[in-house]
Write a protein that holds these residues in place. Sequence first.
Motif, mmCIF file in Angstrom:
data_model
loop_
_atom_site.group_PDB
_atom_site.id
_atom_site.type_symbol
_atom_site.label_atom_id
_atom_site.label_comp_id
_atom_site.label_asym_id
_atom_site.label_seq_id
_atom_site.Cartn_x
_atom_site.Cartn_y
_atom_site.Cartn_z
ATOM 1 N N ASP A 25 16.251 8.876 -48.502
ATOM 2 C CA ASP A 25 15.762 8.639 -46.972
ATOM 3 C C ASP A 25 16.040 9.791 -46.052
ATOM 4 O O ASP A 25 17.294 10.415 -45.977
ATOM 5 C CB ASP A 25 16.062 7.267 -46.188
ATOM 6 N N ASP A 63 9.863 3.809 -51.010
ATOM 7 C CA ASP A 63 11.188 3.894 -50.866
ATOM 8 C C ASP A 63 11.891 5.085 -50.322
ATOM 9 O O ASP A 63 13.046 5.245 -50.713
ATOM 10 C CB ASP A 63 11.904 3.274 -52.118
ATOM 11 N N SER A 84 10.756 7.102 -43.859
ATOM 12 C CA SER A 84 9.689 7.247 -42.786
ATOM 13 C C SER A 84 8.631 8.026 -43.243
ATOM 14 O O SER A 84 8.613 9.167 -43.975
ATOM 15 C CB SER A 84 10.357 7.845 -41.514
ATOM 16 N N ARG A 100 8.965 -3.382 -41.198
ATOM 17 C CA ARG A 100 9.936 -2.873 -42.080
ATOM 18 C C ARG A 100 11.292 -3.401 -41.472
ATOM 19 O O ARG A 100 12.012 -3.794 -42.435
ATOM 20 C CB ARG A 100 9.786 -1.476 -42.101
ATOM 21 N N ILE A 101 11.808 -3.278 -40.175
ATOM 22 C CA ILE A 101 12.830 -3.655 -39.692
ATOM 23 C C ILE A 101 13.062 -5.248 -39.515
ATOM 24 O O ILE A 101 14.357 -5.868 -40.149
ATOM 25 C CB ILE A 101 13.182 -2.872 -38.312
ATOM 26 N N ARG A 103 13.856 -7.286 -42.936
ATOM 27 C CA ARG A 103 14.993 -6.983 -43.556
ATOM 28 C C ARG A 103 16.145 -7.947 -42.692
ATOM 29 O O ARG A 103 17.070 -8.252 -43.387
ATOM 30 C CB ARG A 103 15.678 -5.536 -43.401
ATOM 31 N N ASP A 162 21.008 -3.005 -46.558
ATOM 32 C CA ASP A 162 19.597 -2.975 -46.502
ATOM 33 C C ASP A 162 19.027 -2.912 -44.978
ATOM 34 O O ASP A 162 18.255 -2.052 -44.767
ATOM 35 C CB ASP A 162 18.665 -3.674 -47.409
ATOM 36 N N GLU A 173 17.559 0.403 -42.813
ATOM 37 C CA GLU A 173 16.062 0.314 -42.375
ATOM 38 C C GLU A 173 15.876 0.720 -40.796
ATOM 39 O O GLU A 173 15.211 1.356 -40.418
ATOM 40 C CB GLU A 173 15.451 -1.168 -42.513
ATOM 41 N N ARG A 202 16.978 4.309 -40.521
ATOM 42 C CA ARG A 202 15.842 5.201 -40.817
ATOM 43 C C ARG A 202 14.826 5.058 -39.509
ATOM 44 O O ARG A 202 14.213 6.309 -39.213
ATOM 45 C CB ARG A 202 15.230 4.451 -42.045
#
Length: 668
Positions: free
Chosen positions: A6, A403, A406, A512-513, A516, A555, A559, A562
């Motif tokens: 990442d 994976d 961004s 995405r966030i 998780r 995880d 996220e 990121r």
Amino acid sequence: MSHSSDPGRPALHPGQAPQQIGRSLVTAAPPADAPWWARAARPARPPLPLALMVRAAFGMAVPLAVGLLTHRVDLGVFAGLGAMHATMNDRIEPVRLRAPRIGGAVLASALGMLIGTALQHLQPAALTLGAVLTVTAFVSGALSATGPRGSAAGMLLLVSAALGSGMPLPHPWWAAAPMMLAGAAFVVLLGLPSRSYRRPAADPRNRALAAAYDALGRVLADLGTPQGAASRQVLTARLNQVQDLLPPPRPRLPDSPRTVRLRRMYEAALAATEAAAGLLWAWRPVPAEVAEVPARLARAVERGGGEVPVPDWLPDTPSRRALDAALRAASETVAGRETAPGTAPAPPPDPWRLRVRLLSAASVRYGLRVALCIAVGSAVTASLPLSKSYWVPMTIAFVLKPDLGSVFLRAVSRSVGTVLGVAVTAGLLSLTTDAWALTGIAALCVALLPYATAAHYGLNTVVMTPMALVLLQLGGQSGAAEFWPRLLDTVLASAIVLLFGYLLWPERARHRIEPRLVTAAAALESYLASVAQPDGPQPLAEVWLRRTAYRALADARSEVERGLSEPPPTGRLAAQWLPATAALERLSGAVAAFAAQRRYGGRVPDPVEVARVRRALDDLTAAARAHRPPTRAAVRPTRPHDPTRSALGRAADELDTLLGSGRPDGGR
């Protein structure tokens, strides 16, 4: 051709020596209030993975040299390409894990090459070519969404199909795919364990476990200090790495005594980690001589075992008593004696499981996303006079790999990295075009790949671009005058991804966030339910739930961090969810402290307190699903927790403060 961690955040690269992972990478992170562009541009500072670098250099140099000596450099280039794809998925790990990881990715790559070379051999119309690549892109995207192994295989399937449709064909045309398999097999052979591997210090599992014990010692040293949270994140990452290096037991093939012993030492580390997490939450330090025990355990693990005495001290709280019991159990285990640390065998590592099924909604959605971008790219390249049209779909495949972080940052980083890479290549080829010199340059570039992969996606592109262009030069296709059009292709592909795969695609950071965070909250609730059972915690089930919760929290934080490296509104949304992420991490420590209170303090769970925590978790989950970040942050206590008070009670106060329904002092 790239594969990266990442961008913009320190990350564990699986090829790194575990002893060197962790604290140096945490200090490499930008300050919490740094602007998003500073986070995006700042690389990590991983150590040099020398074993992988040497292996990668030989894996590339030997096939190219054989091709030159036999006057079949066309076959040598494809063998080198297969070696490069194997290197992209190579890790320092046991053969039982390494071979399937490389094999799955390279088989997909060879299949993609077969599709691409067949298309070029048949010379279909542009519409047919675009349709086949679009279908391949859908399969690639759907496979990529299934998990880490699927991501590597899916990306290389599409990349190789694009390359095969445009690179010069060997003779016979179908030889490209077998030569890629041969080059990859050579890399696998280079990594087979030697006699030195039999030494405990040379076993990557021993080194990773020793690194985990070192990280545990750092957590104990940082108890009661602001550095404790960062040290805990490093410890979680190292435990994740050990978990990934210890695949589940095989029913029909018994594990070796060394593997069985490694599992037991890992389970002992998990028990000590739970106690340390409770002390970290309680803001309660331990004596320095106790904090030094894990480091001595780490040295014994590296030696393959040995006696490590635990000092006699007077633990005066349930969490301290839990730590004392866990350290003594770990000492007995490292010494080779049977112990009962109160844990069960760890669950299978994440790479062995599919995150989603191949034809699930998430997989299909991602497949459609990649297919849309490839379809647009095919239409654009068919209407423009591009000399190497395959460069566009190849770039799209790399930028959309799910994976790697961004999409926005990868698109920008790839464009900037390609500019620098093309400039470097043009400079090198202005000095020499000798085939042997180009072979050396390609070997040097692929040797730098493991380090560049761990450092930053842009640096990875700077390294990969010269290697790709040099391979094309060796294949007789490129000249110095044709390098700058590759920049145009890269910018075009990045623009397509930014427009159709990022701005117009109906997926935002919240997709995405927030999922998780929902997963982490659910895992924590299951962990809490196990600890708070009326008849007492069930250690055999609890360790699975605790490990799952810690991994889900890691995880979620990854996220969020990121997202912090992206421009608004993504960066702003990530910042809004950061307090909730920290609160969930603290709650995991509170549950660990409560587990110690039950085991070593005789506390009986209060149904009202448990219900408050579960209600707060439900409220946080509902807020995440409704895209409503909390508007305030929980107040972190700055003094030790009163051991006479329930850990769950204070945790409930902190969550209520976060959600705006509790006391403003956080229960201090």
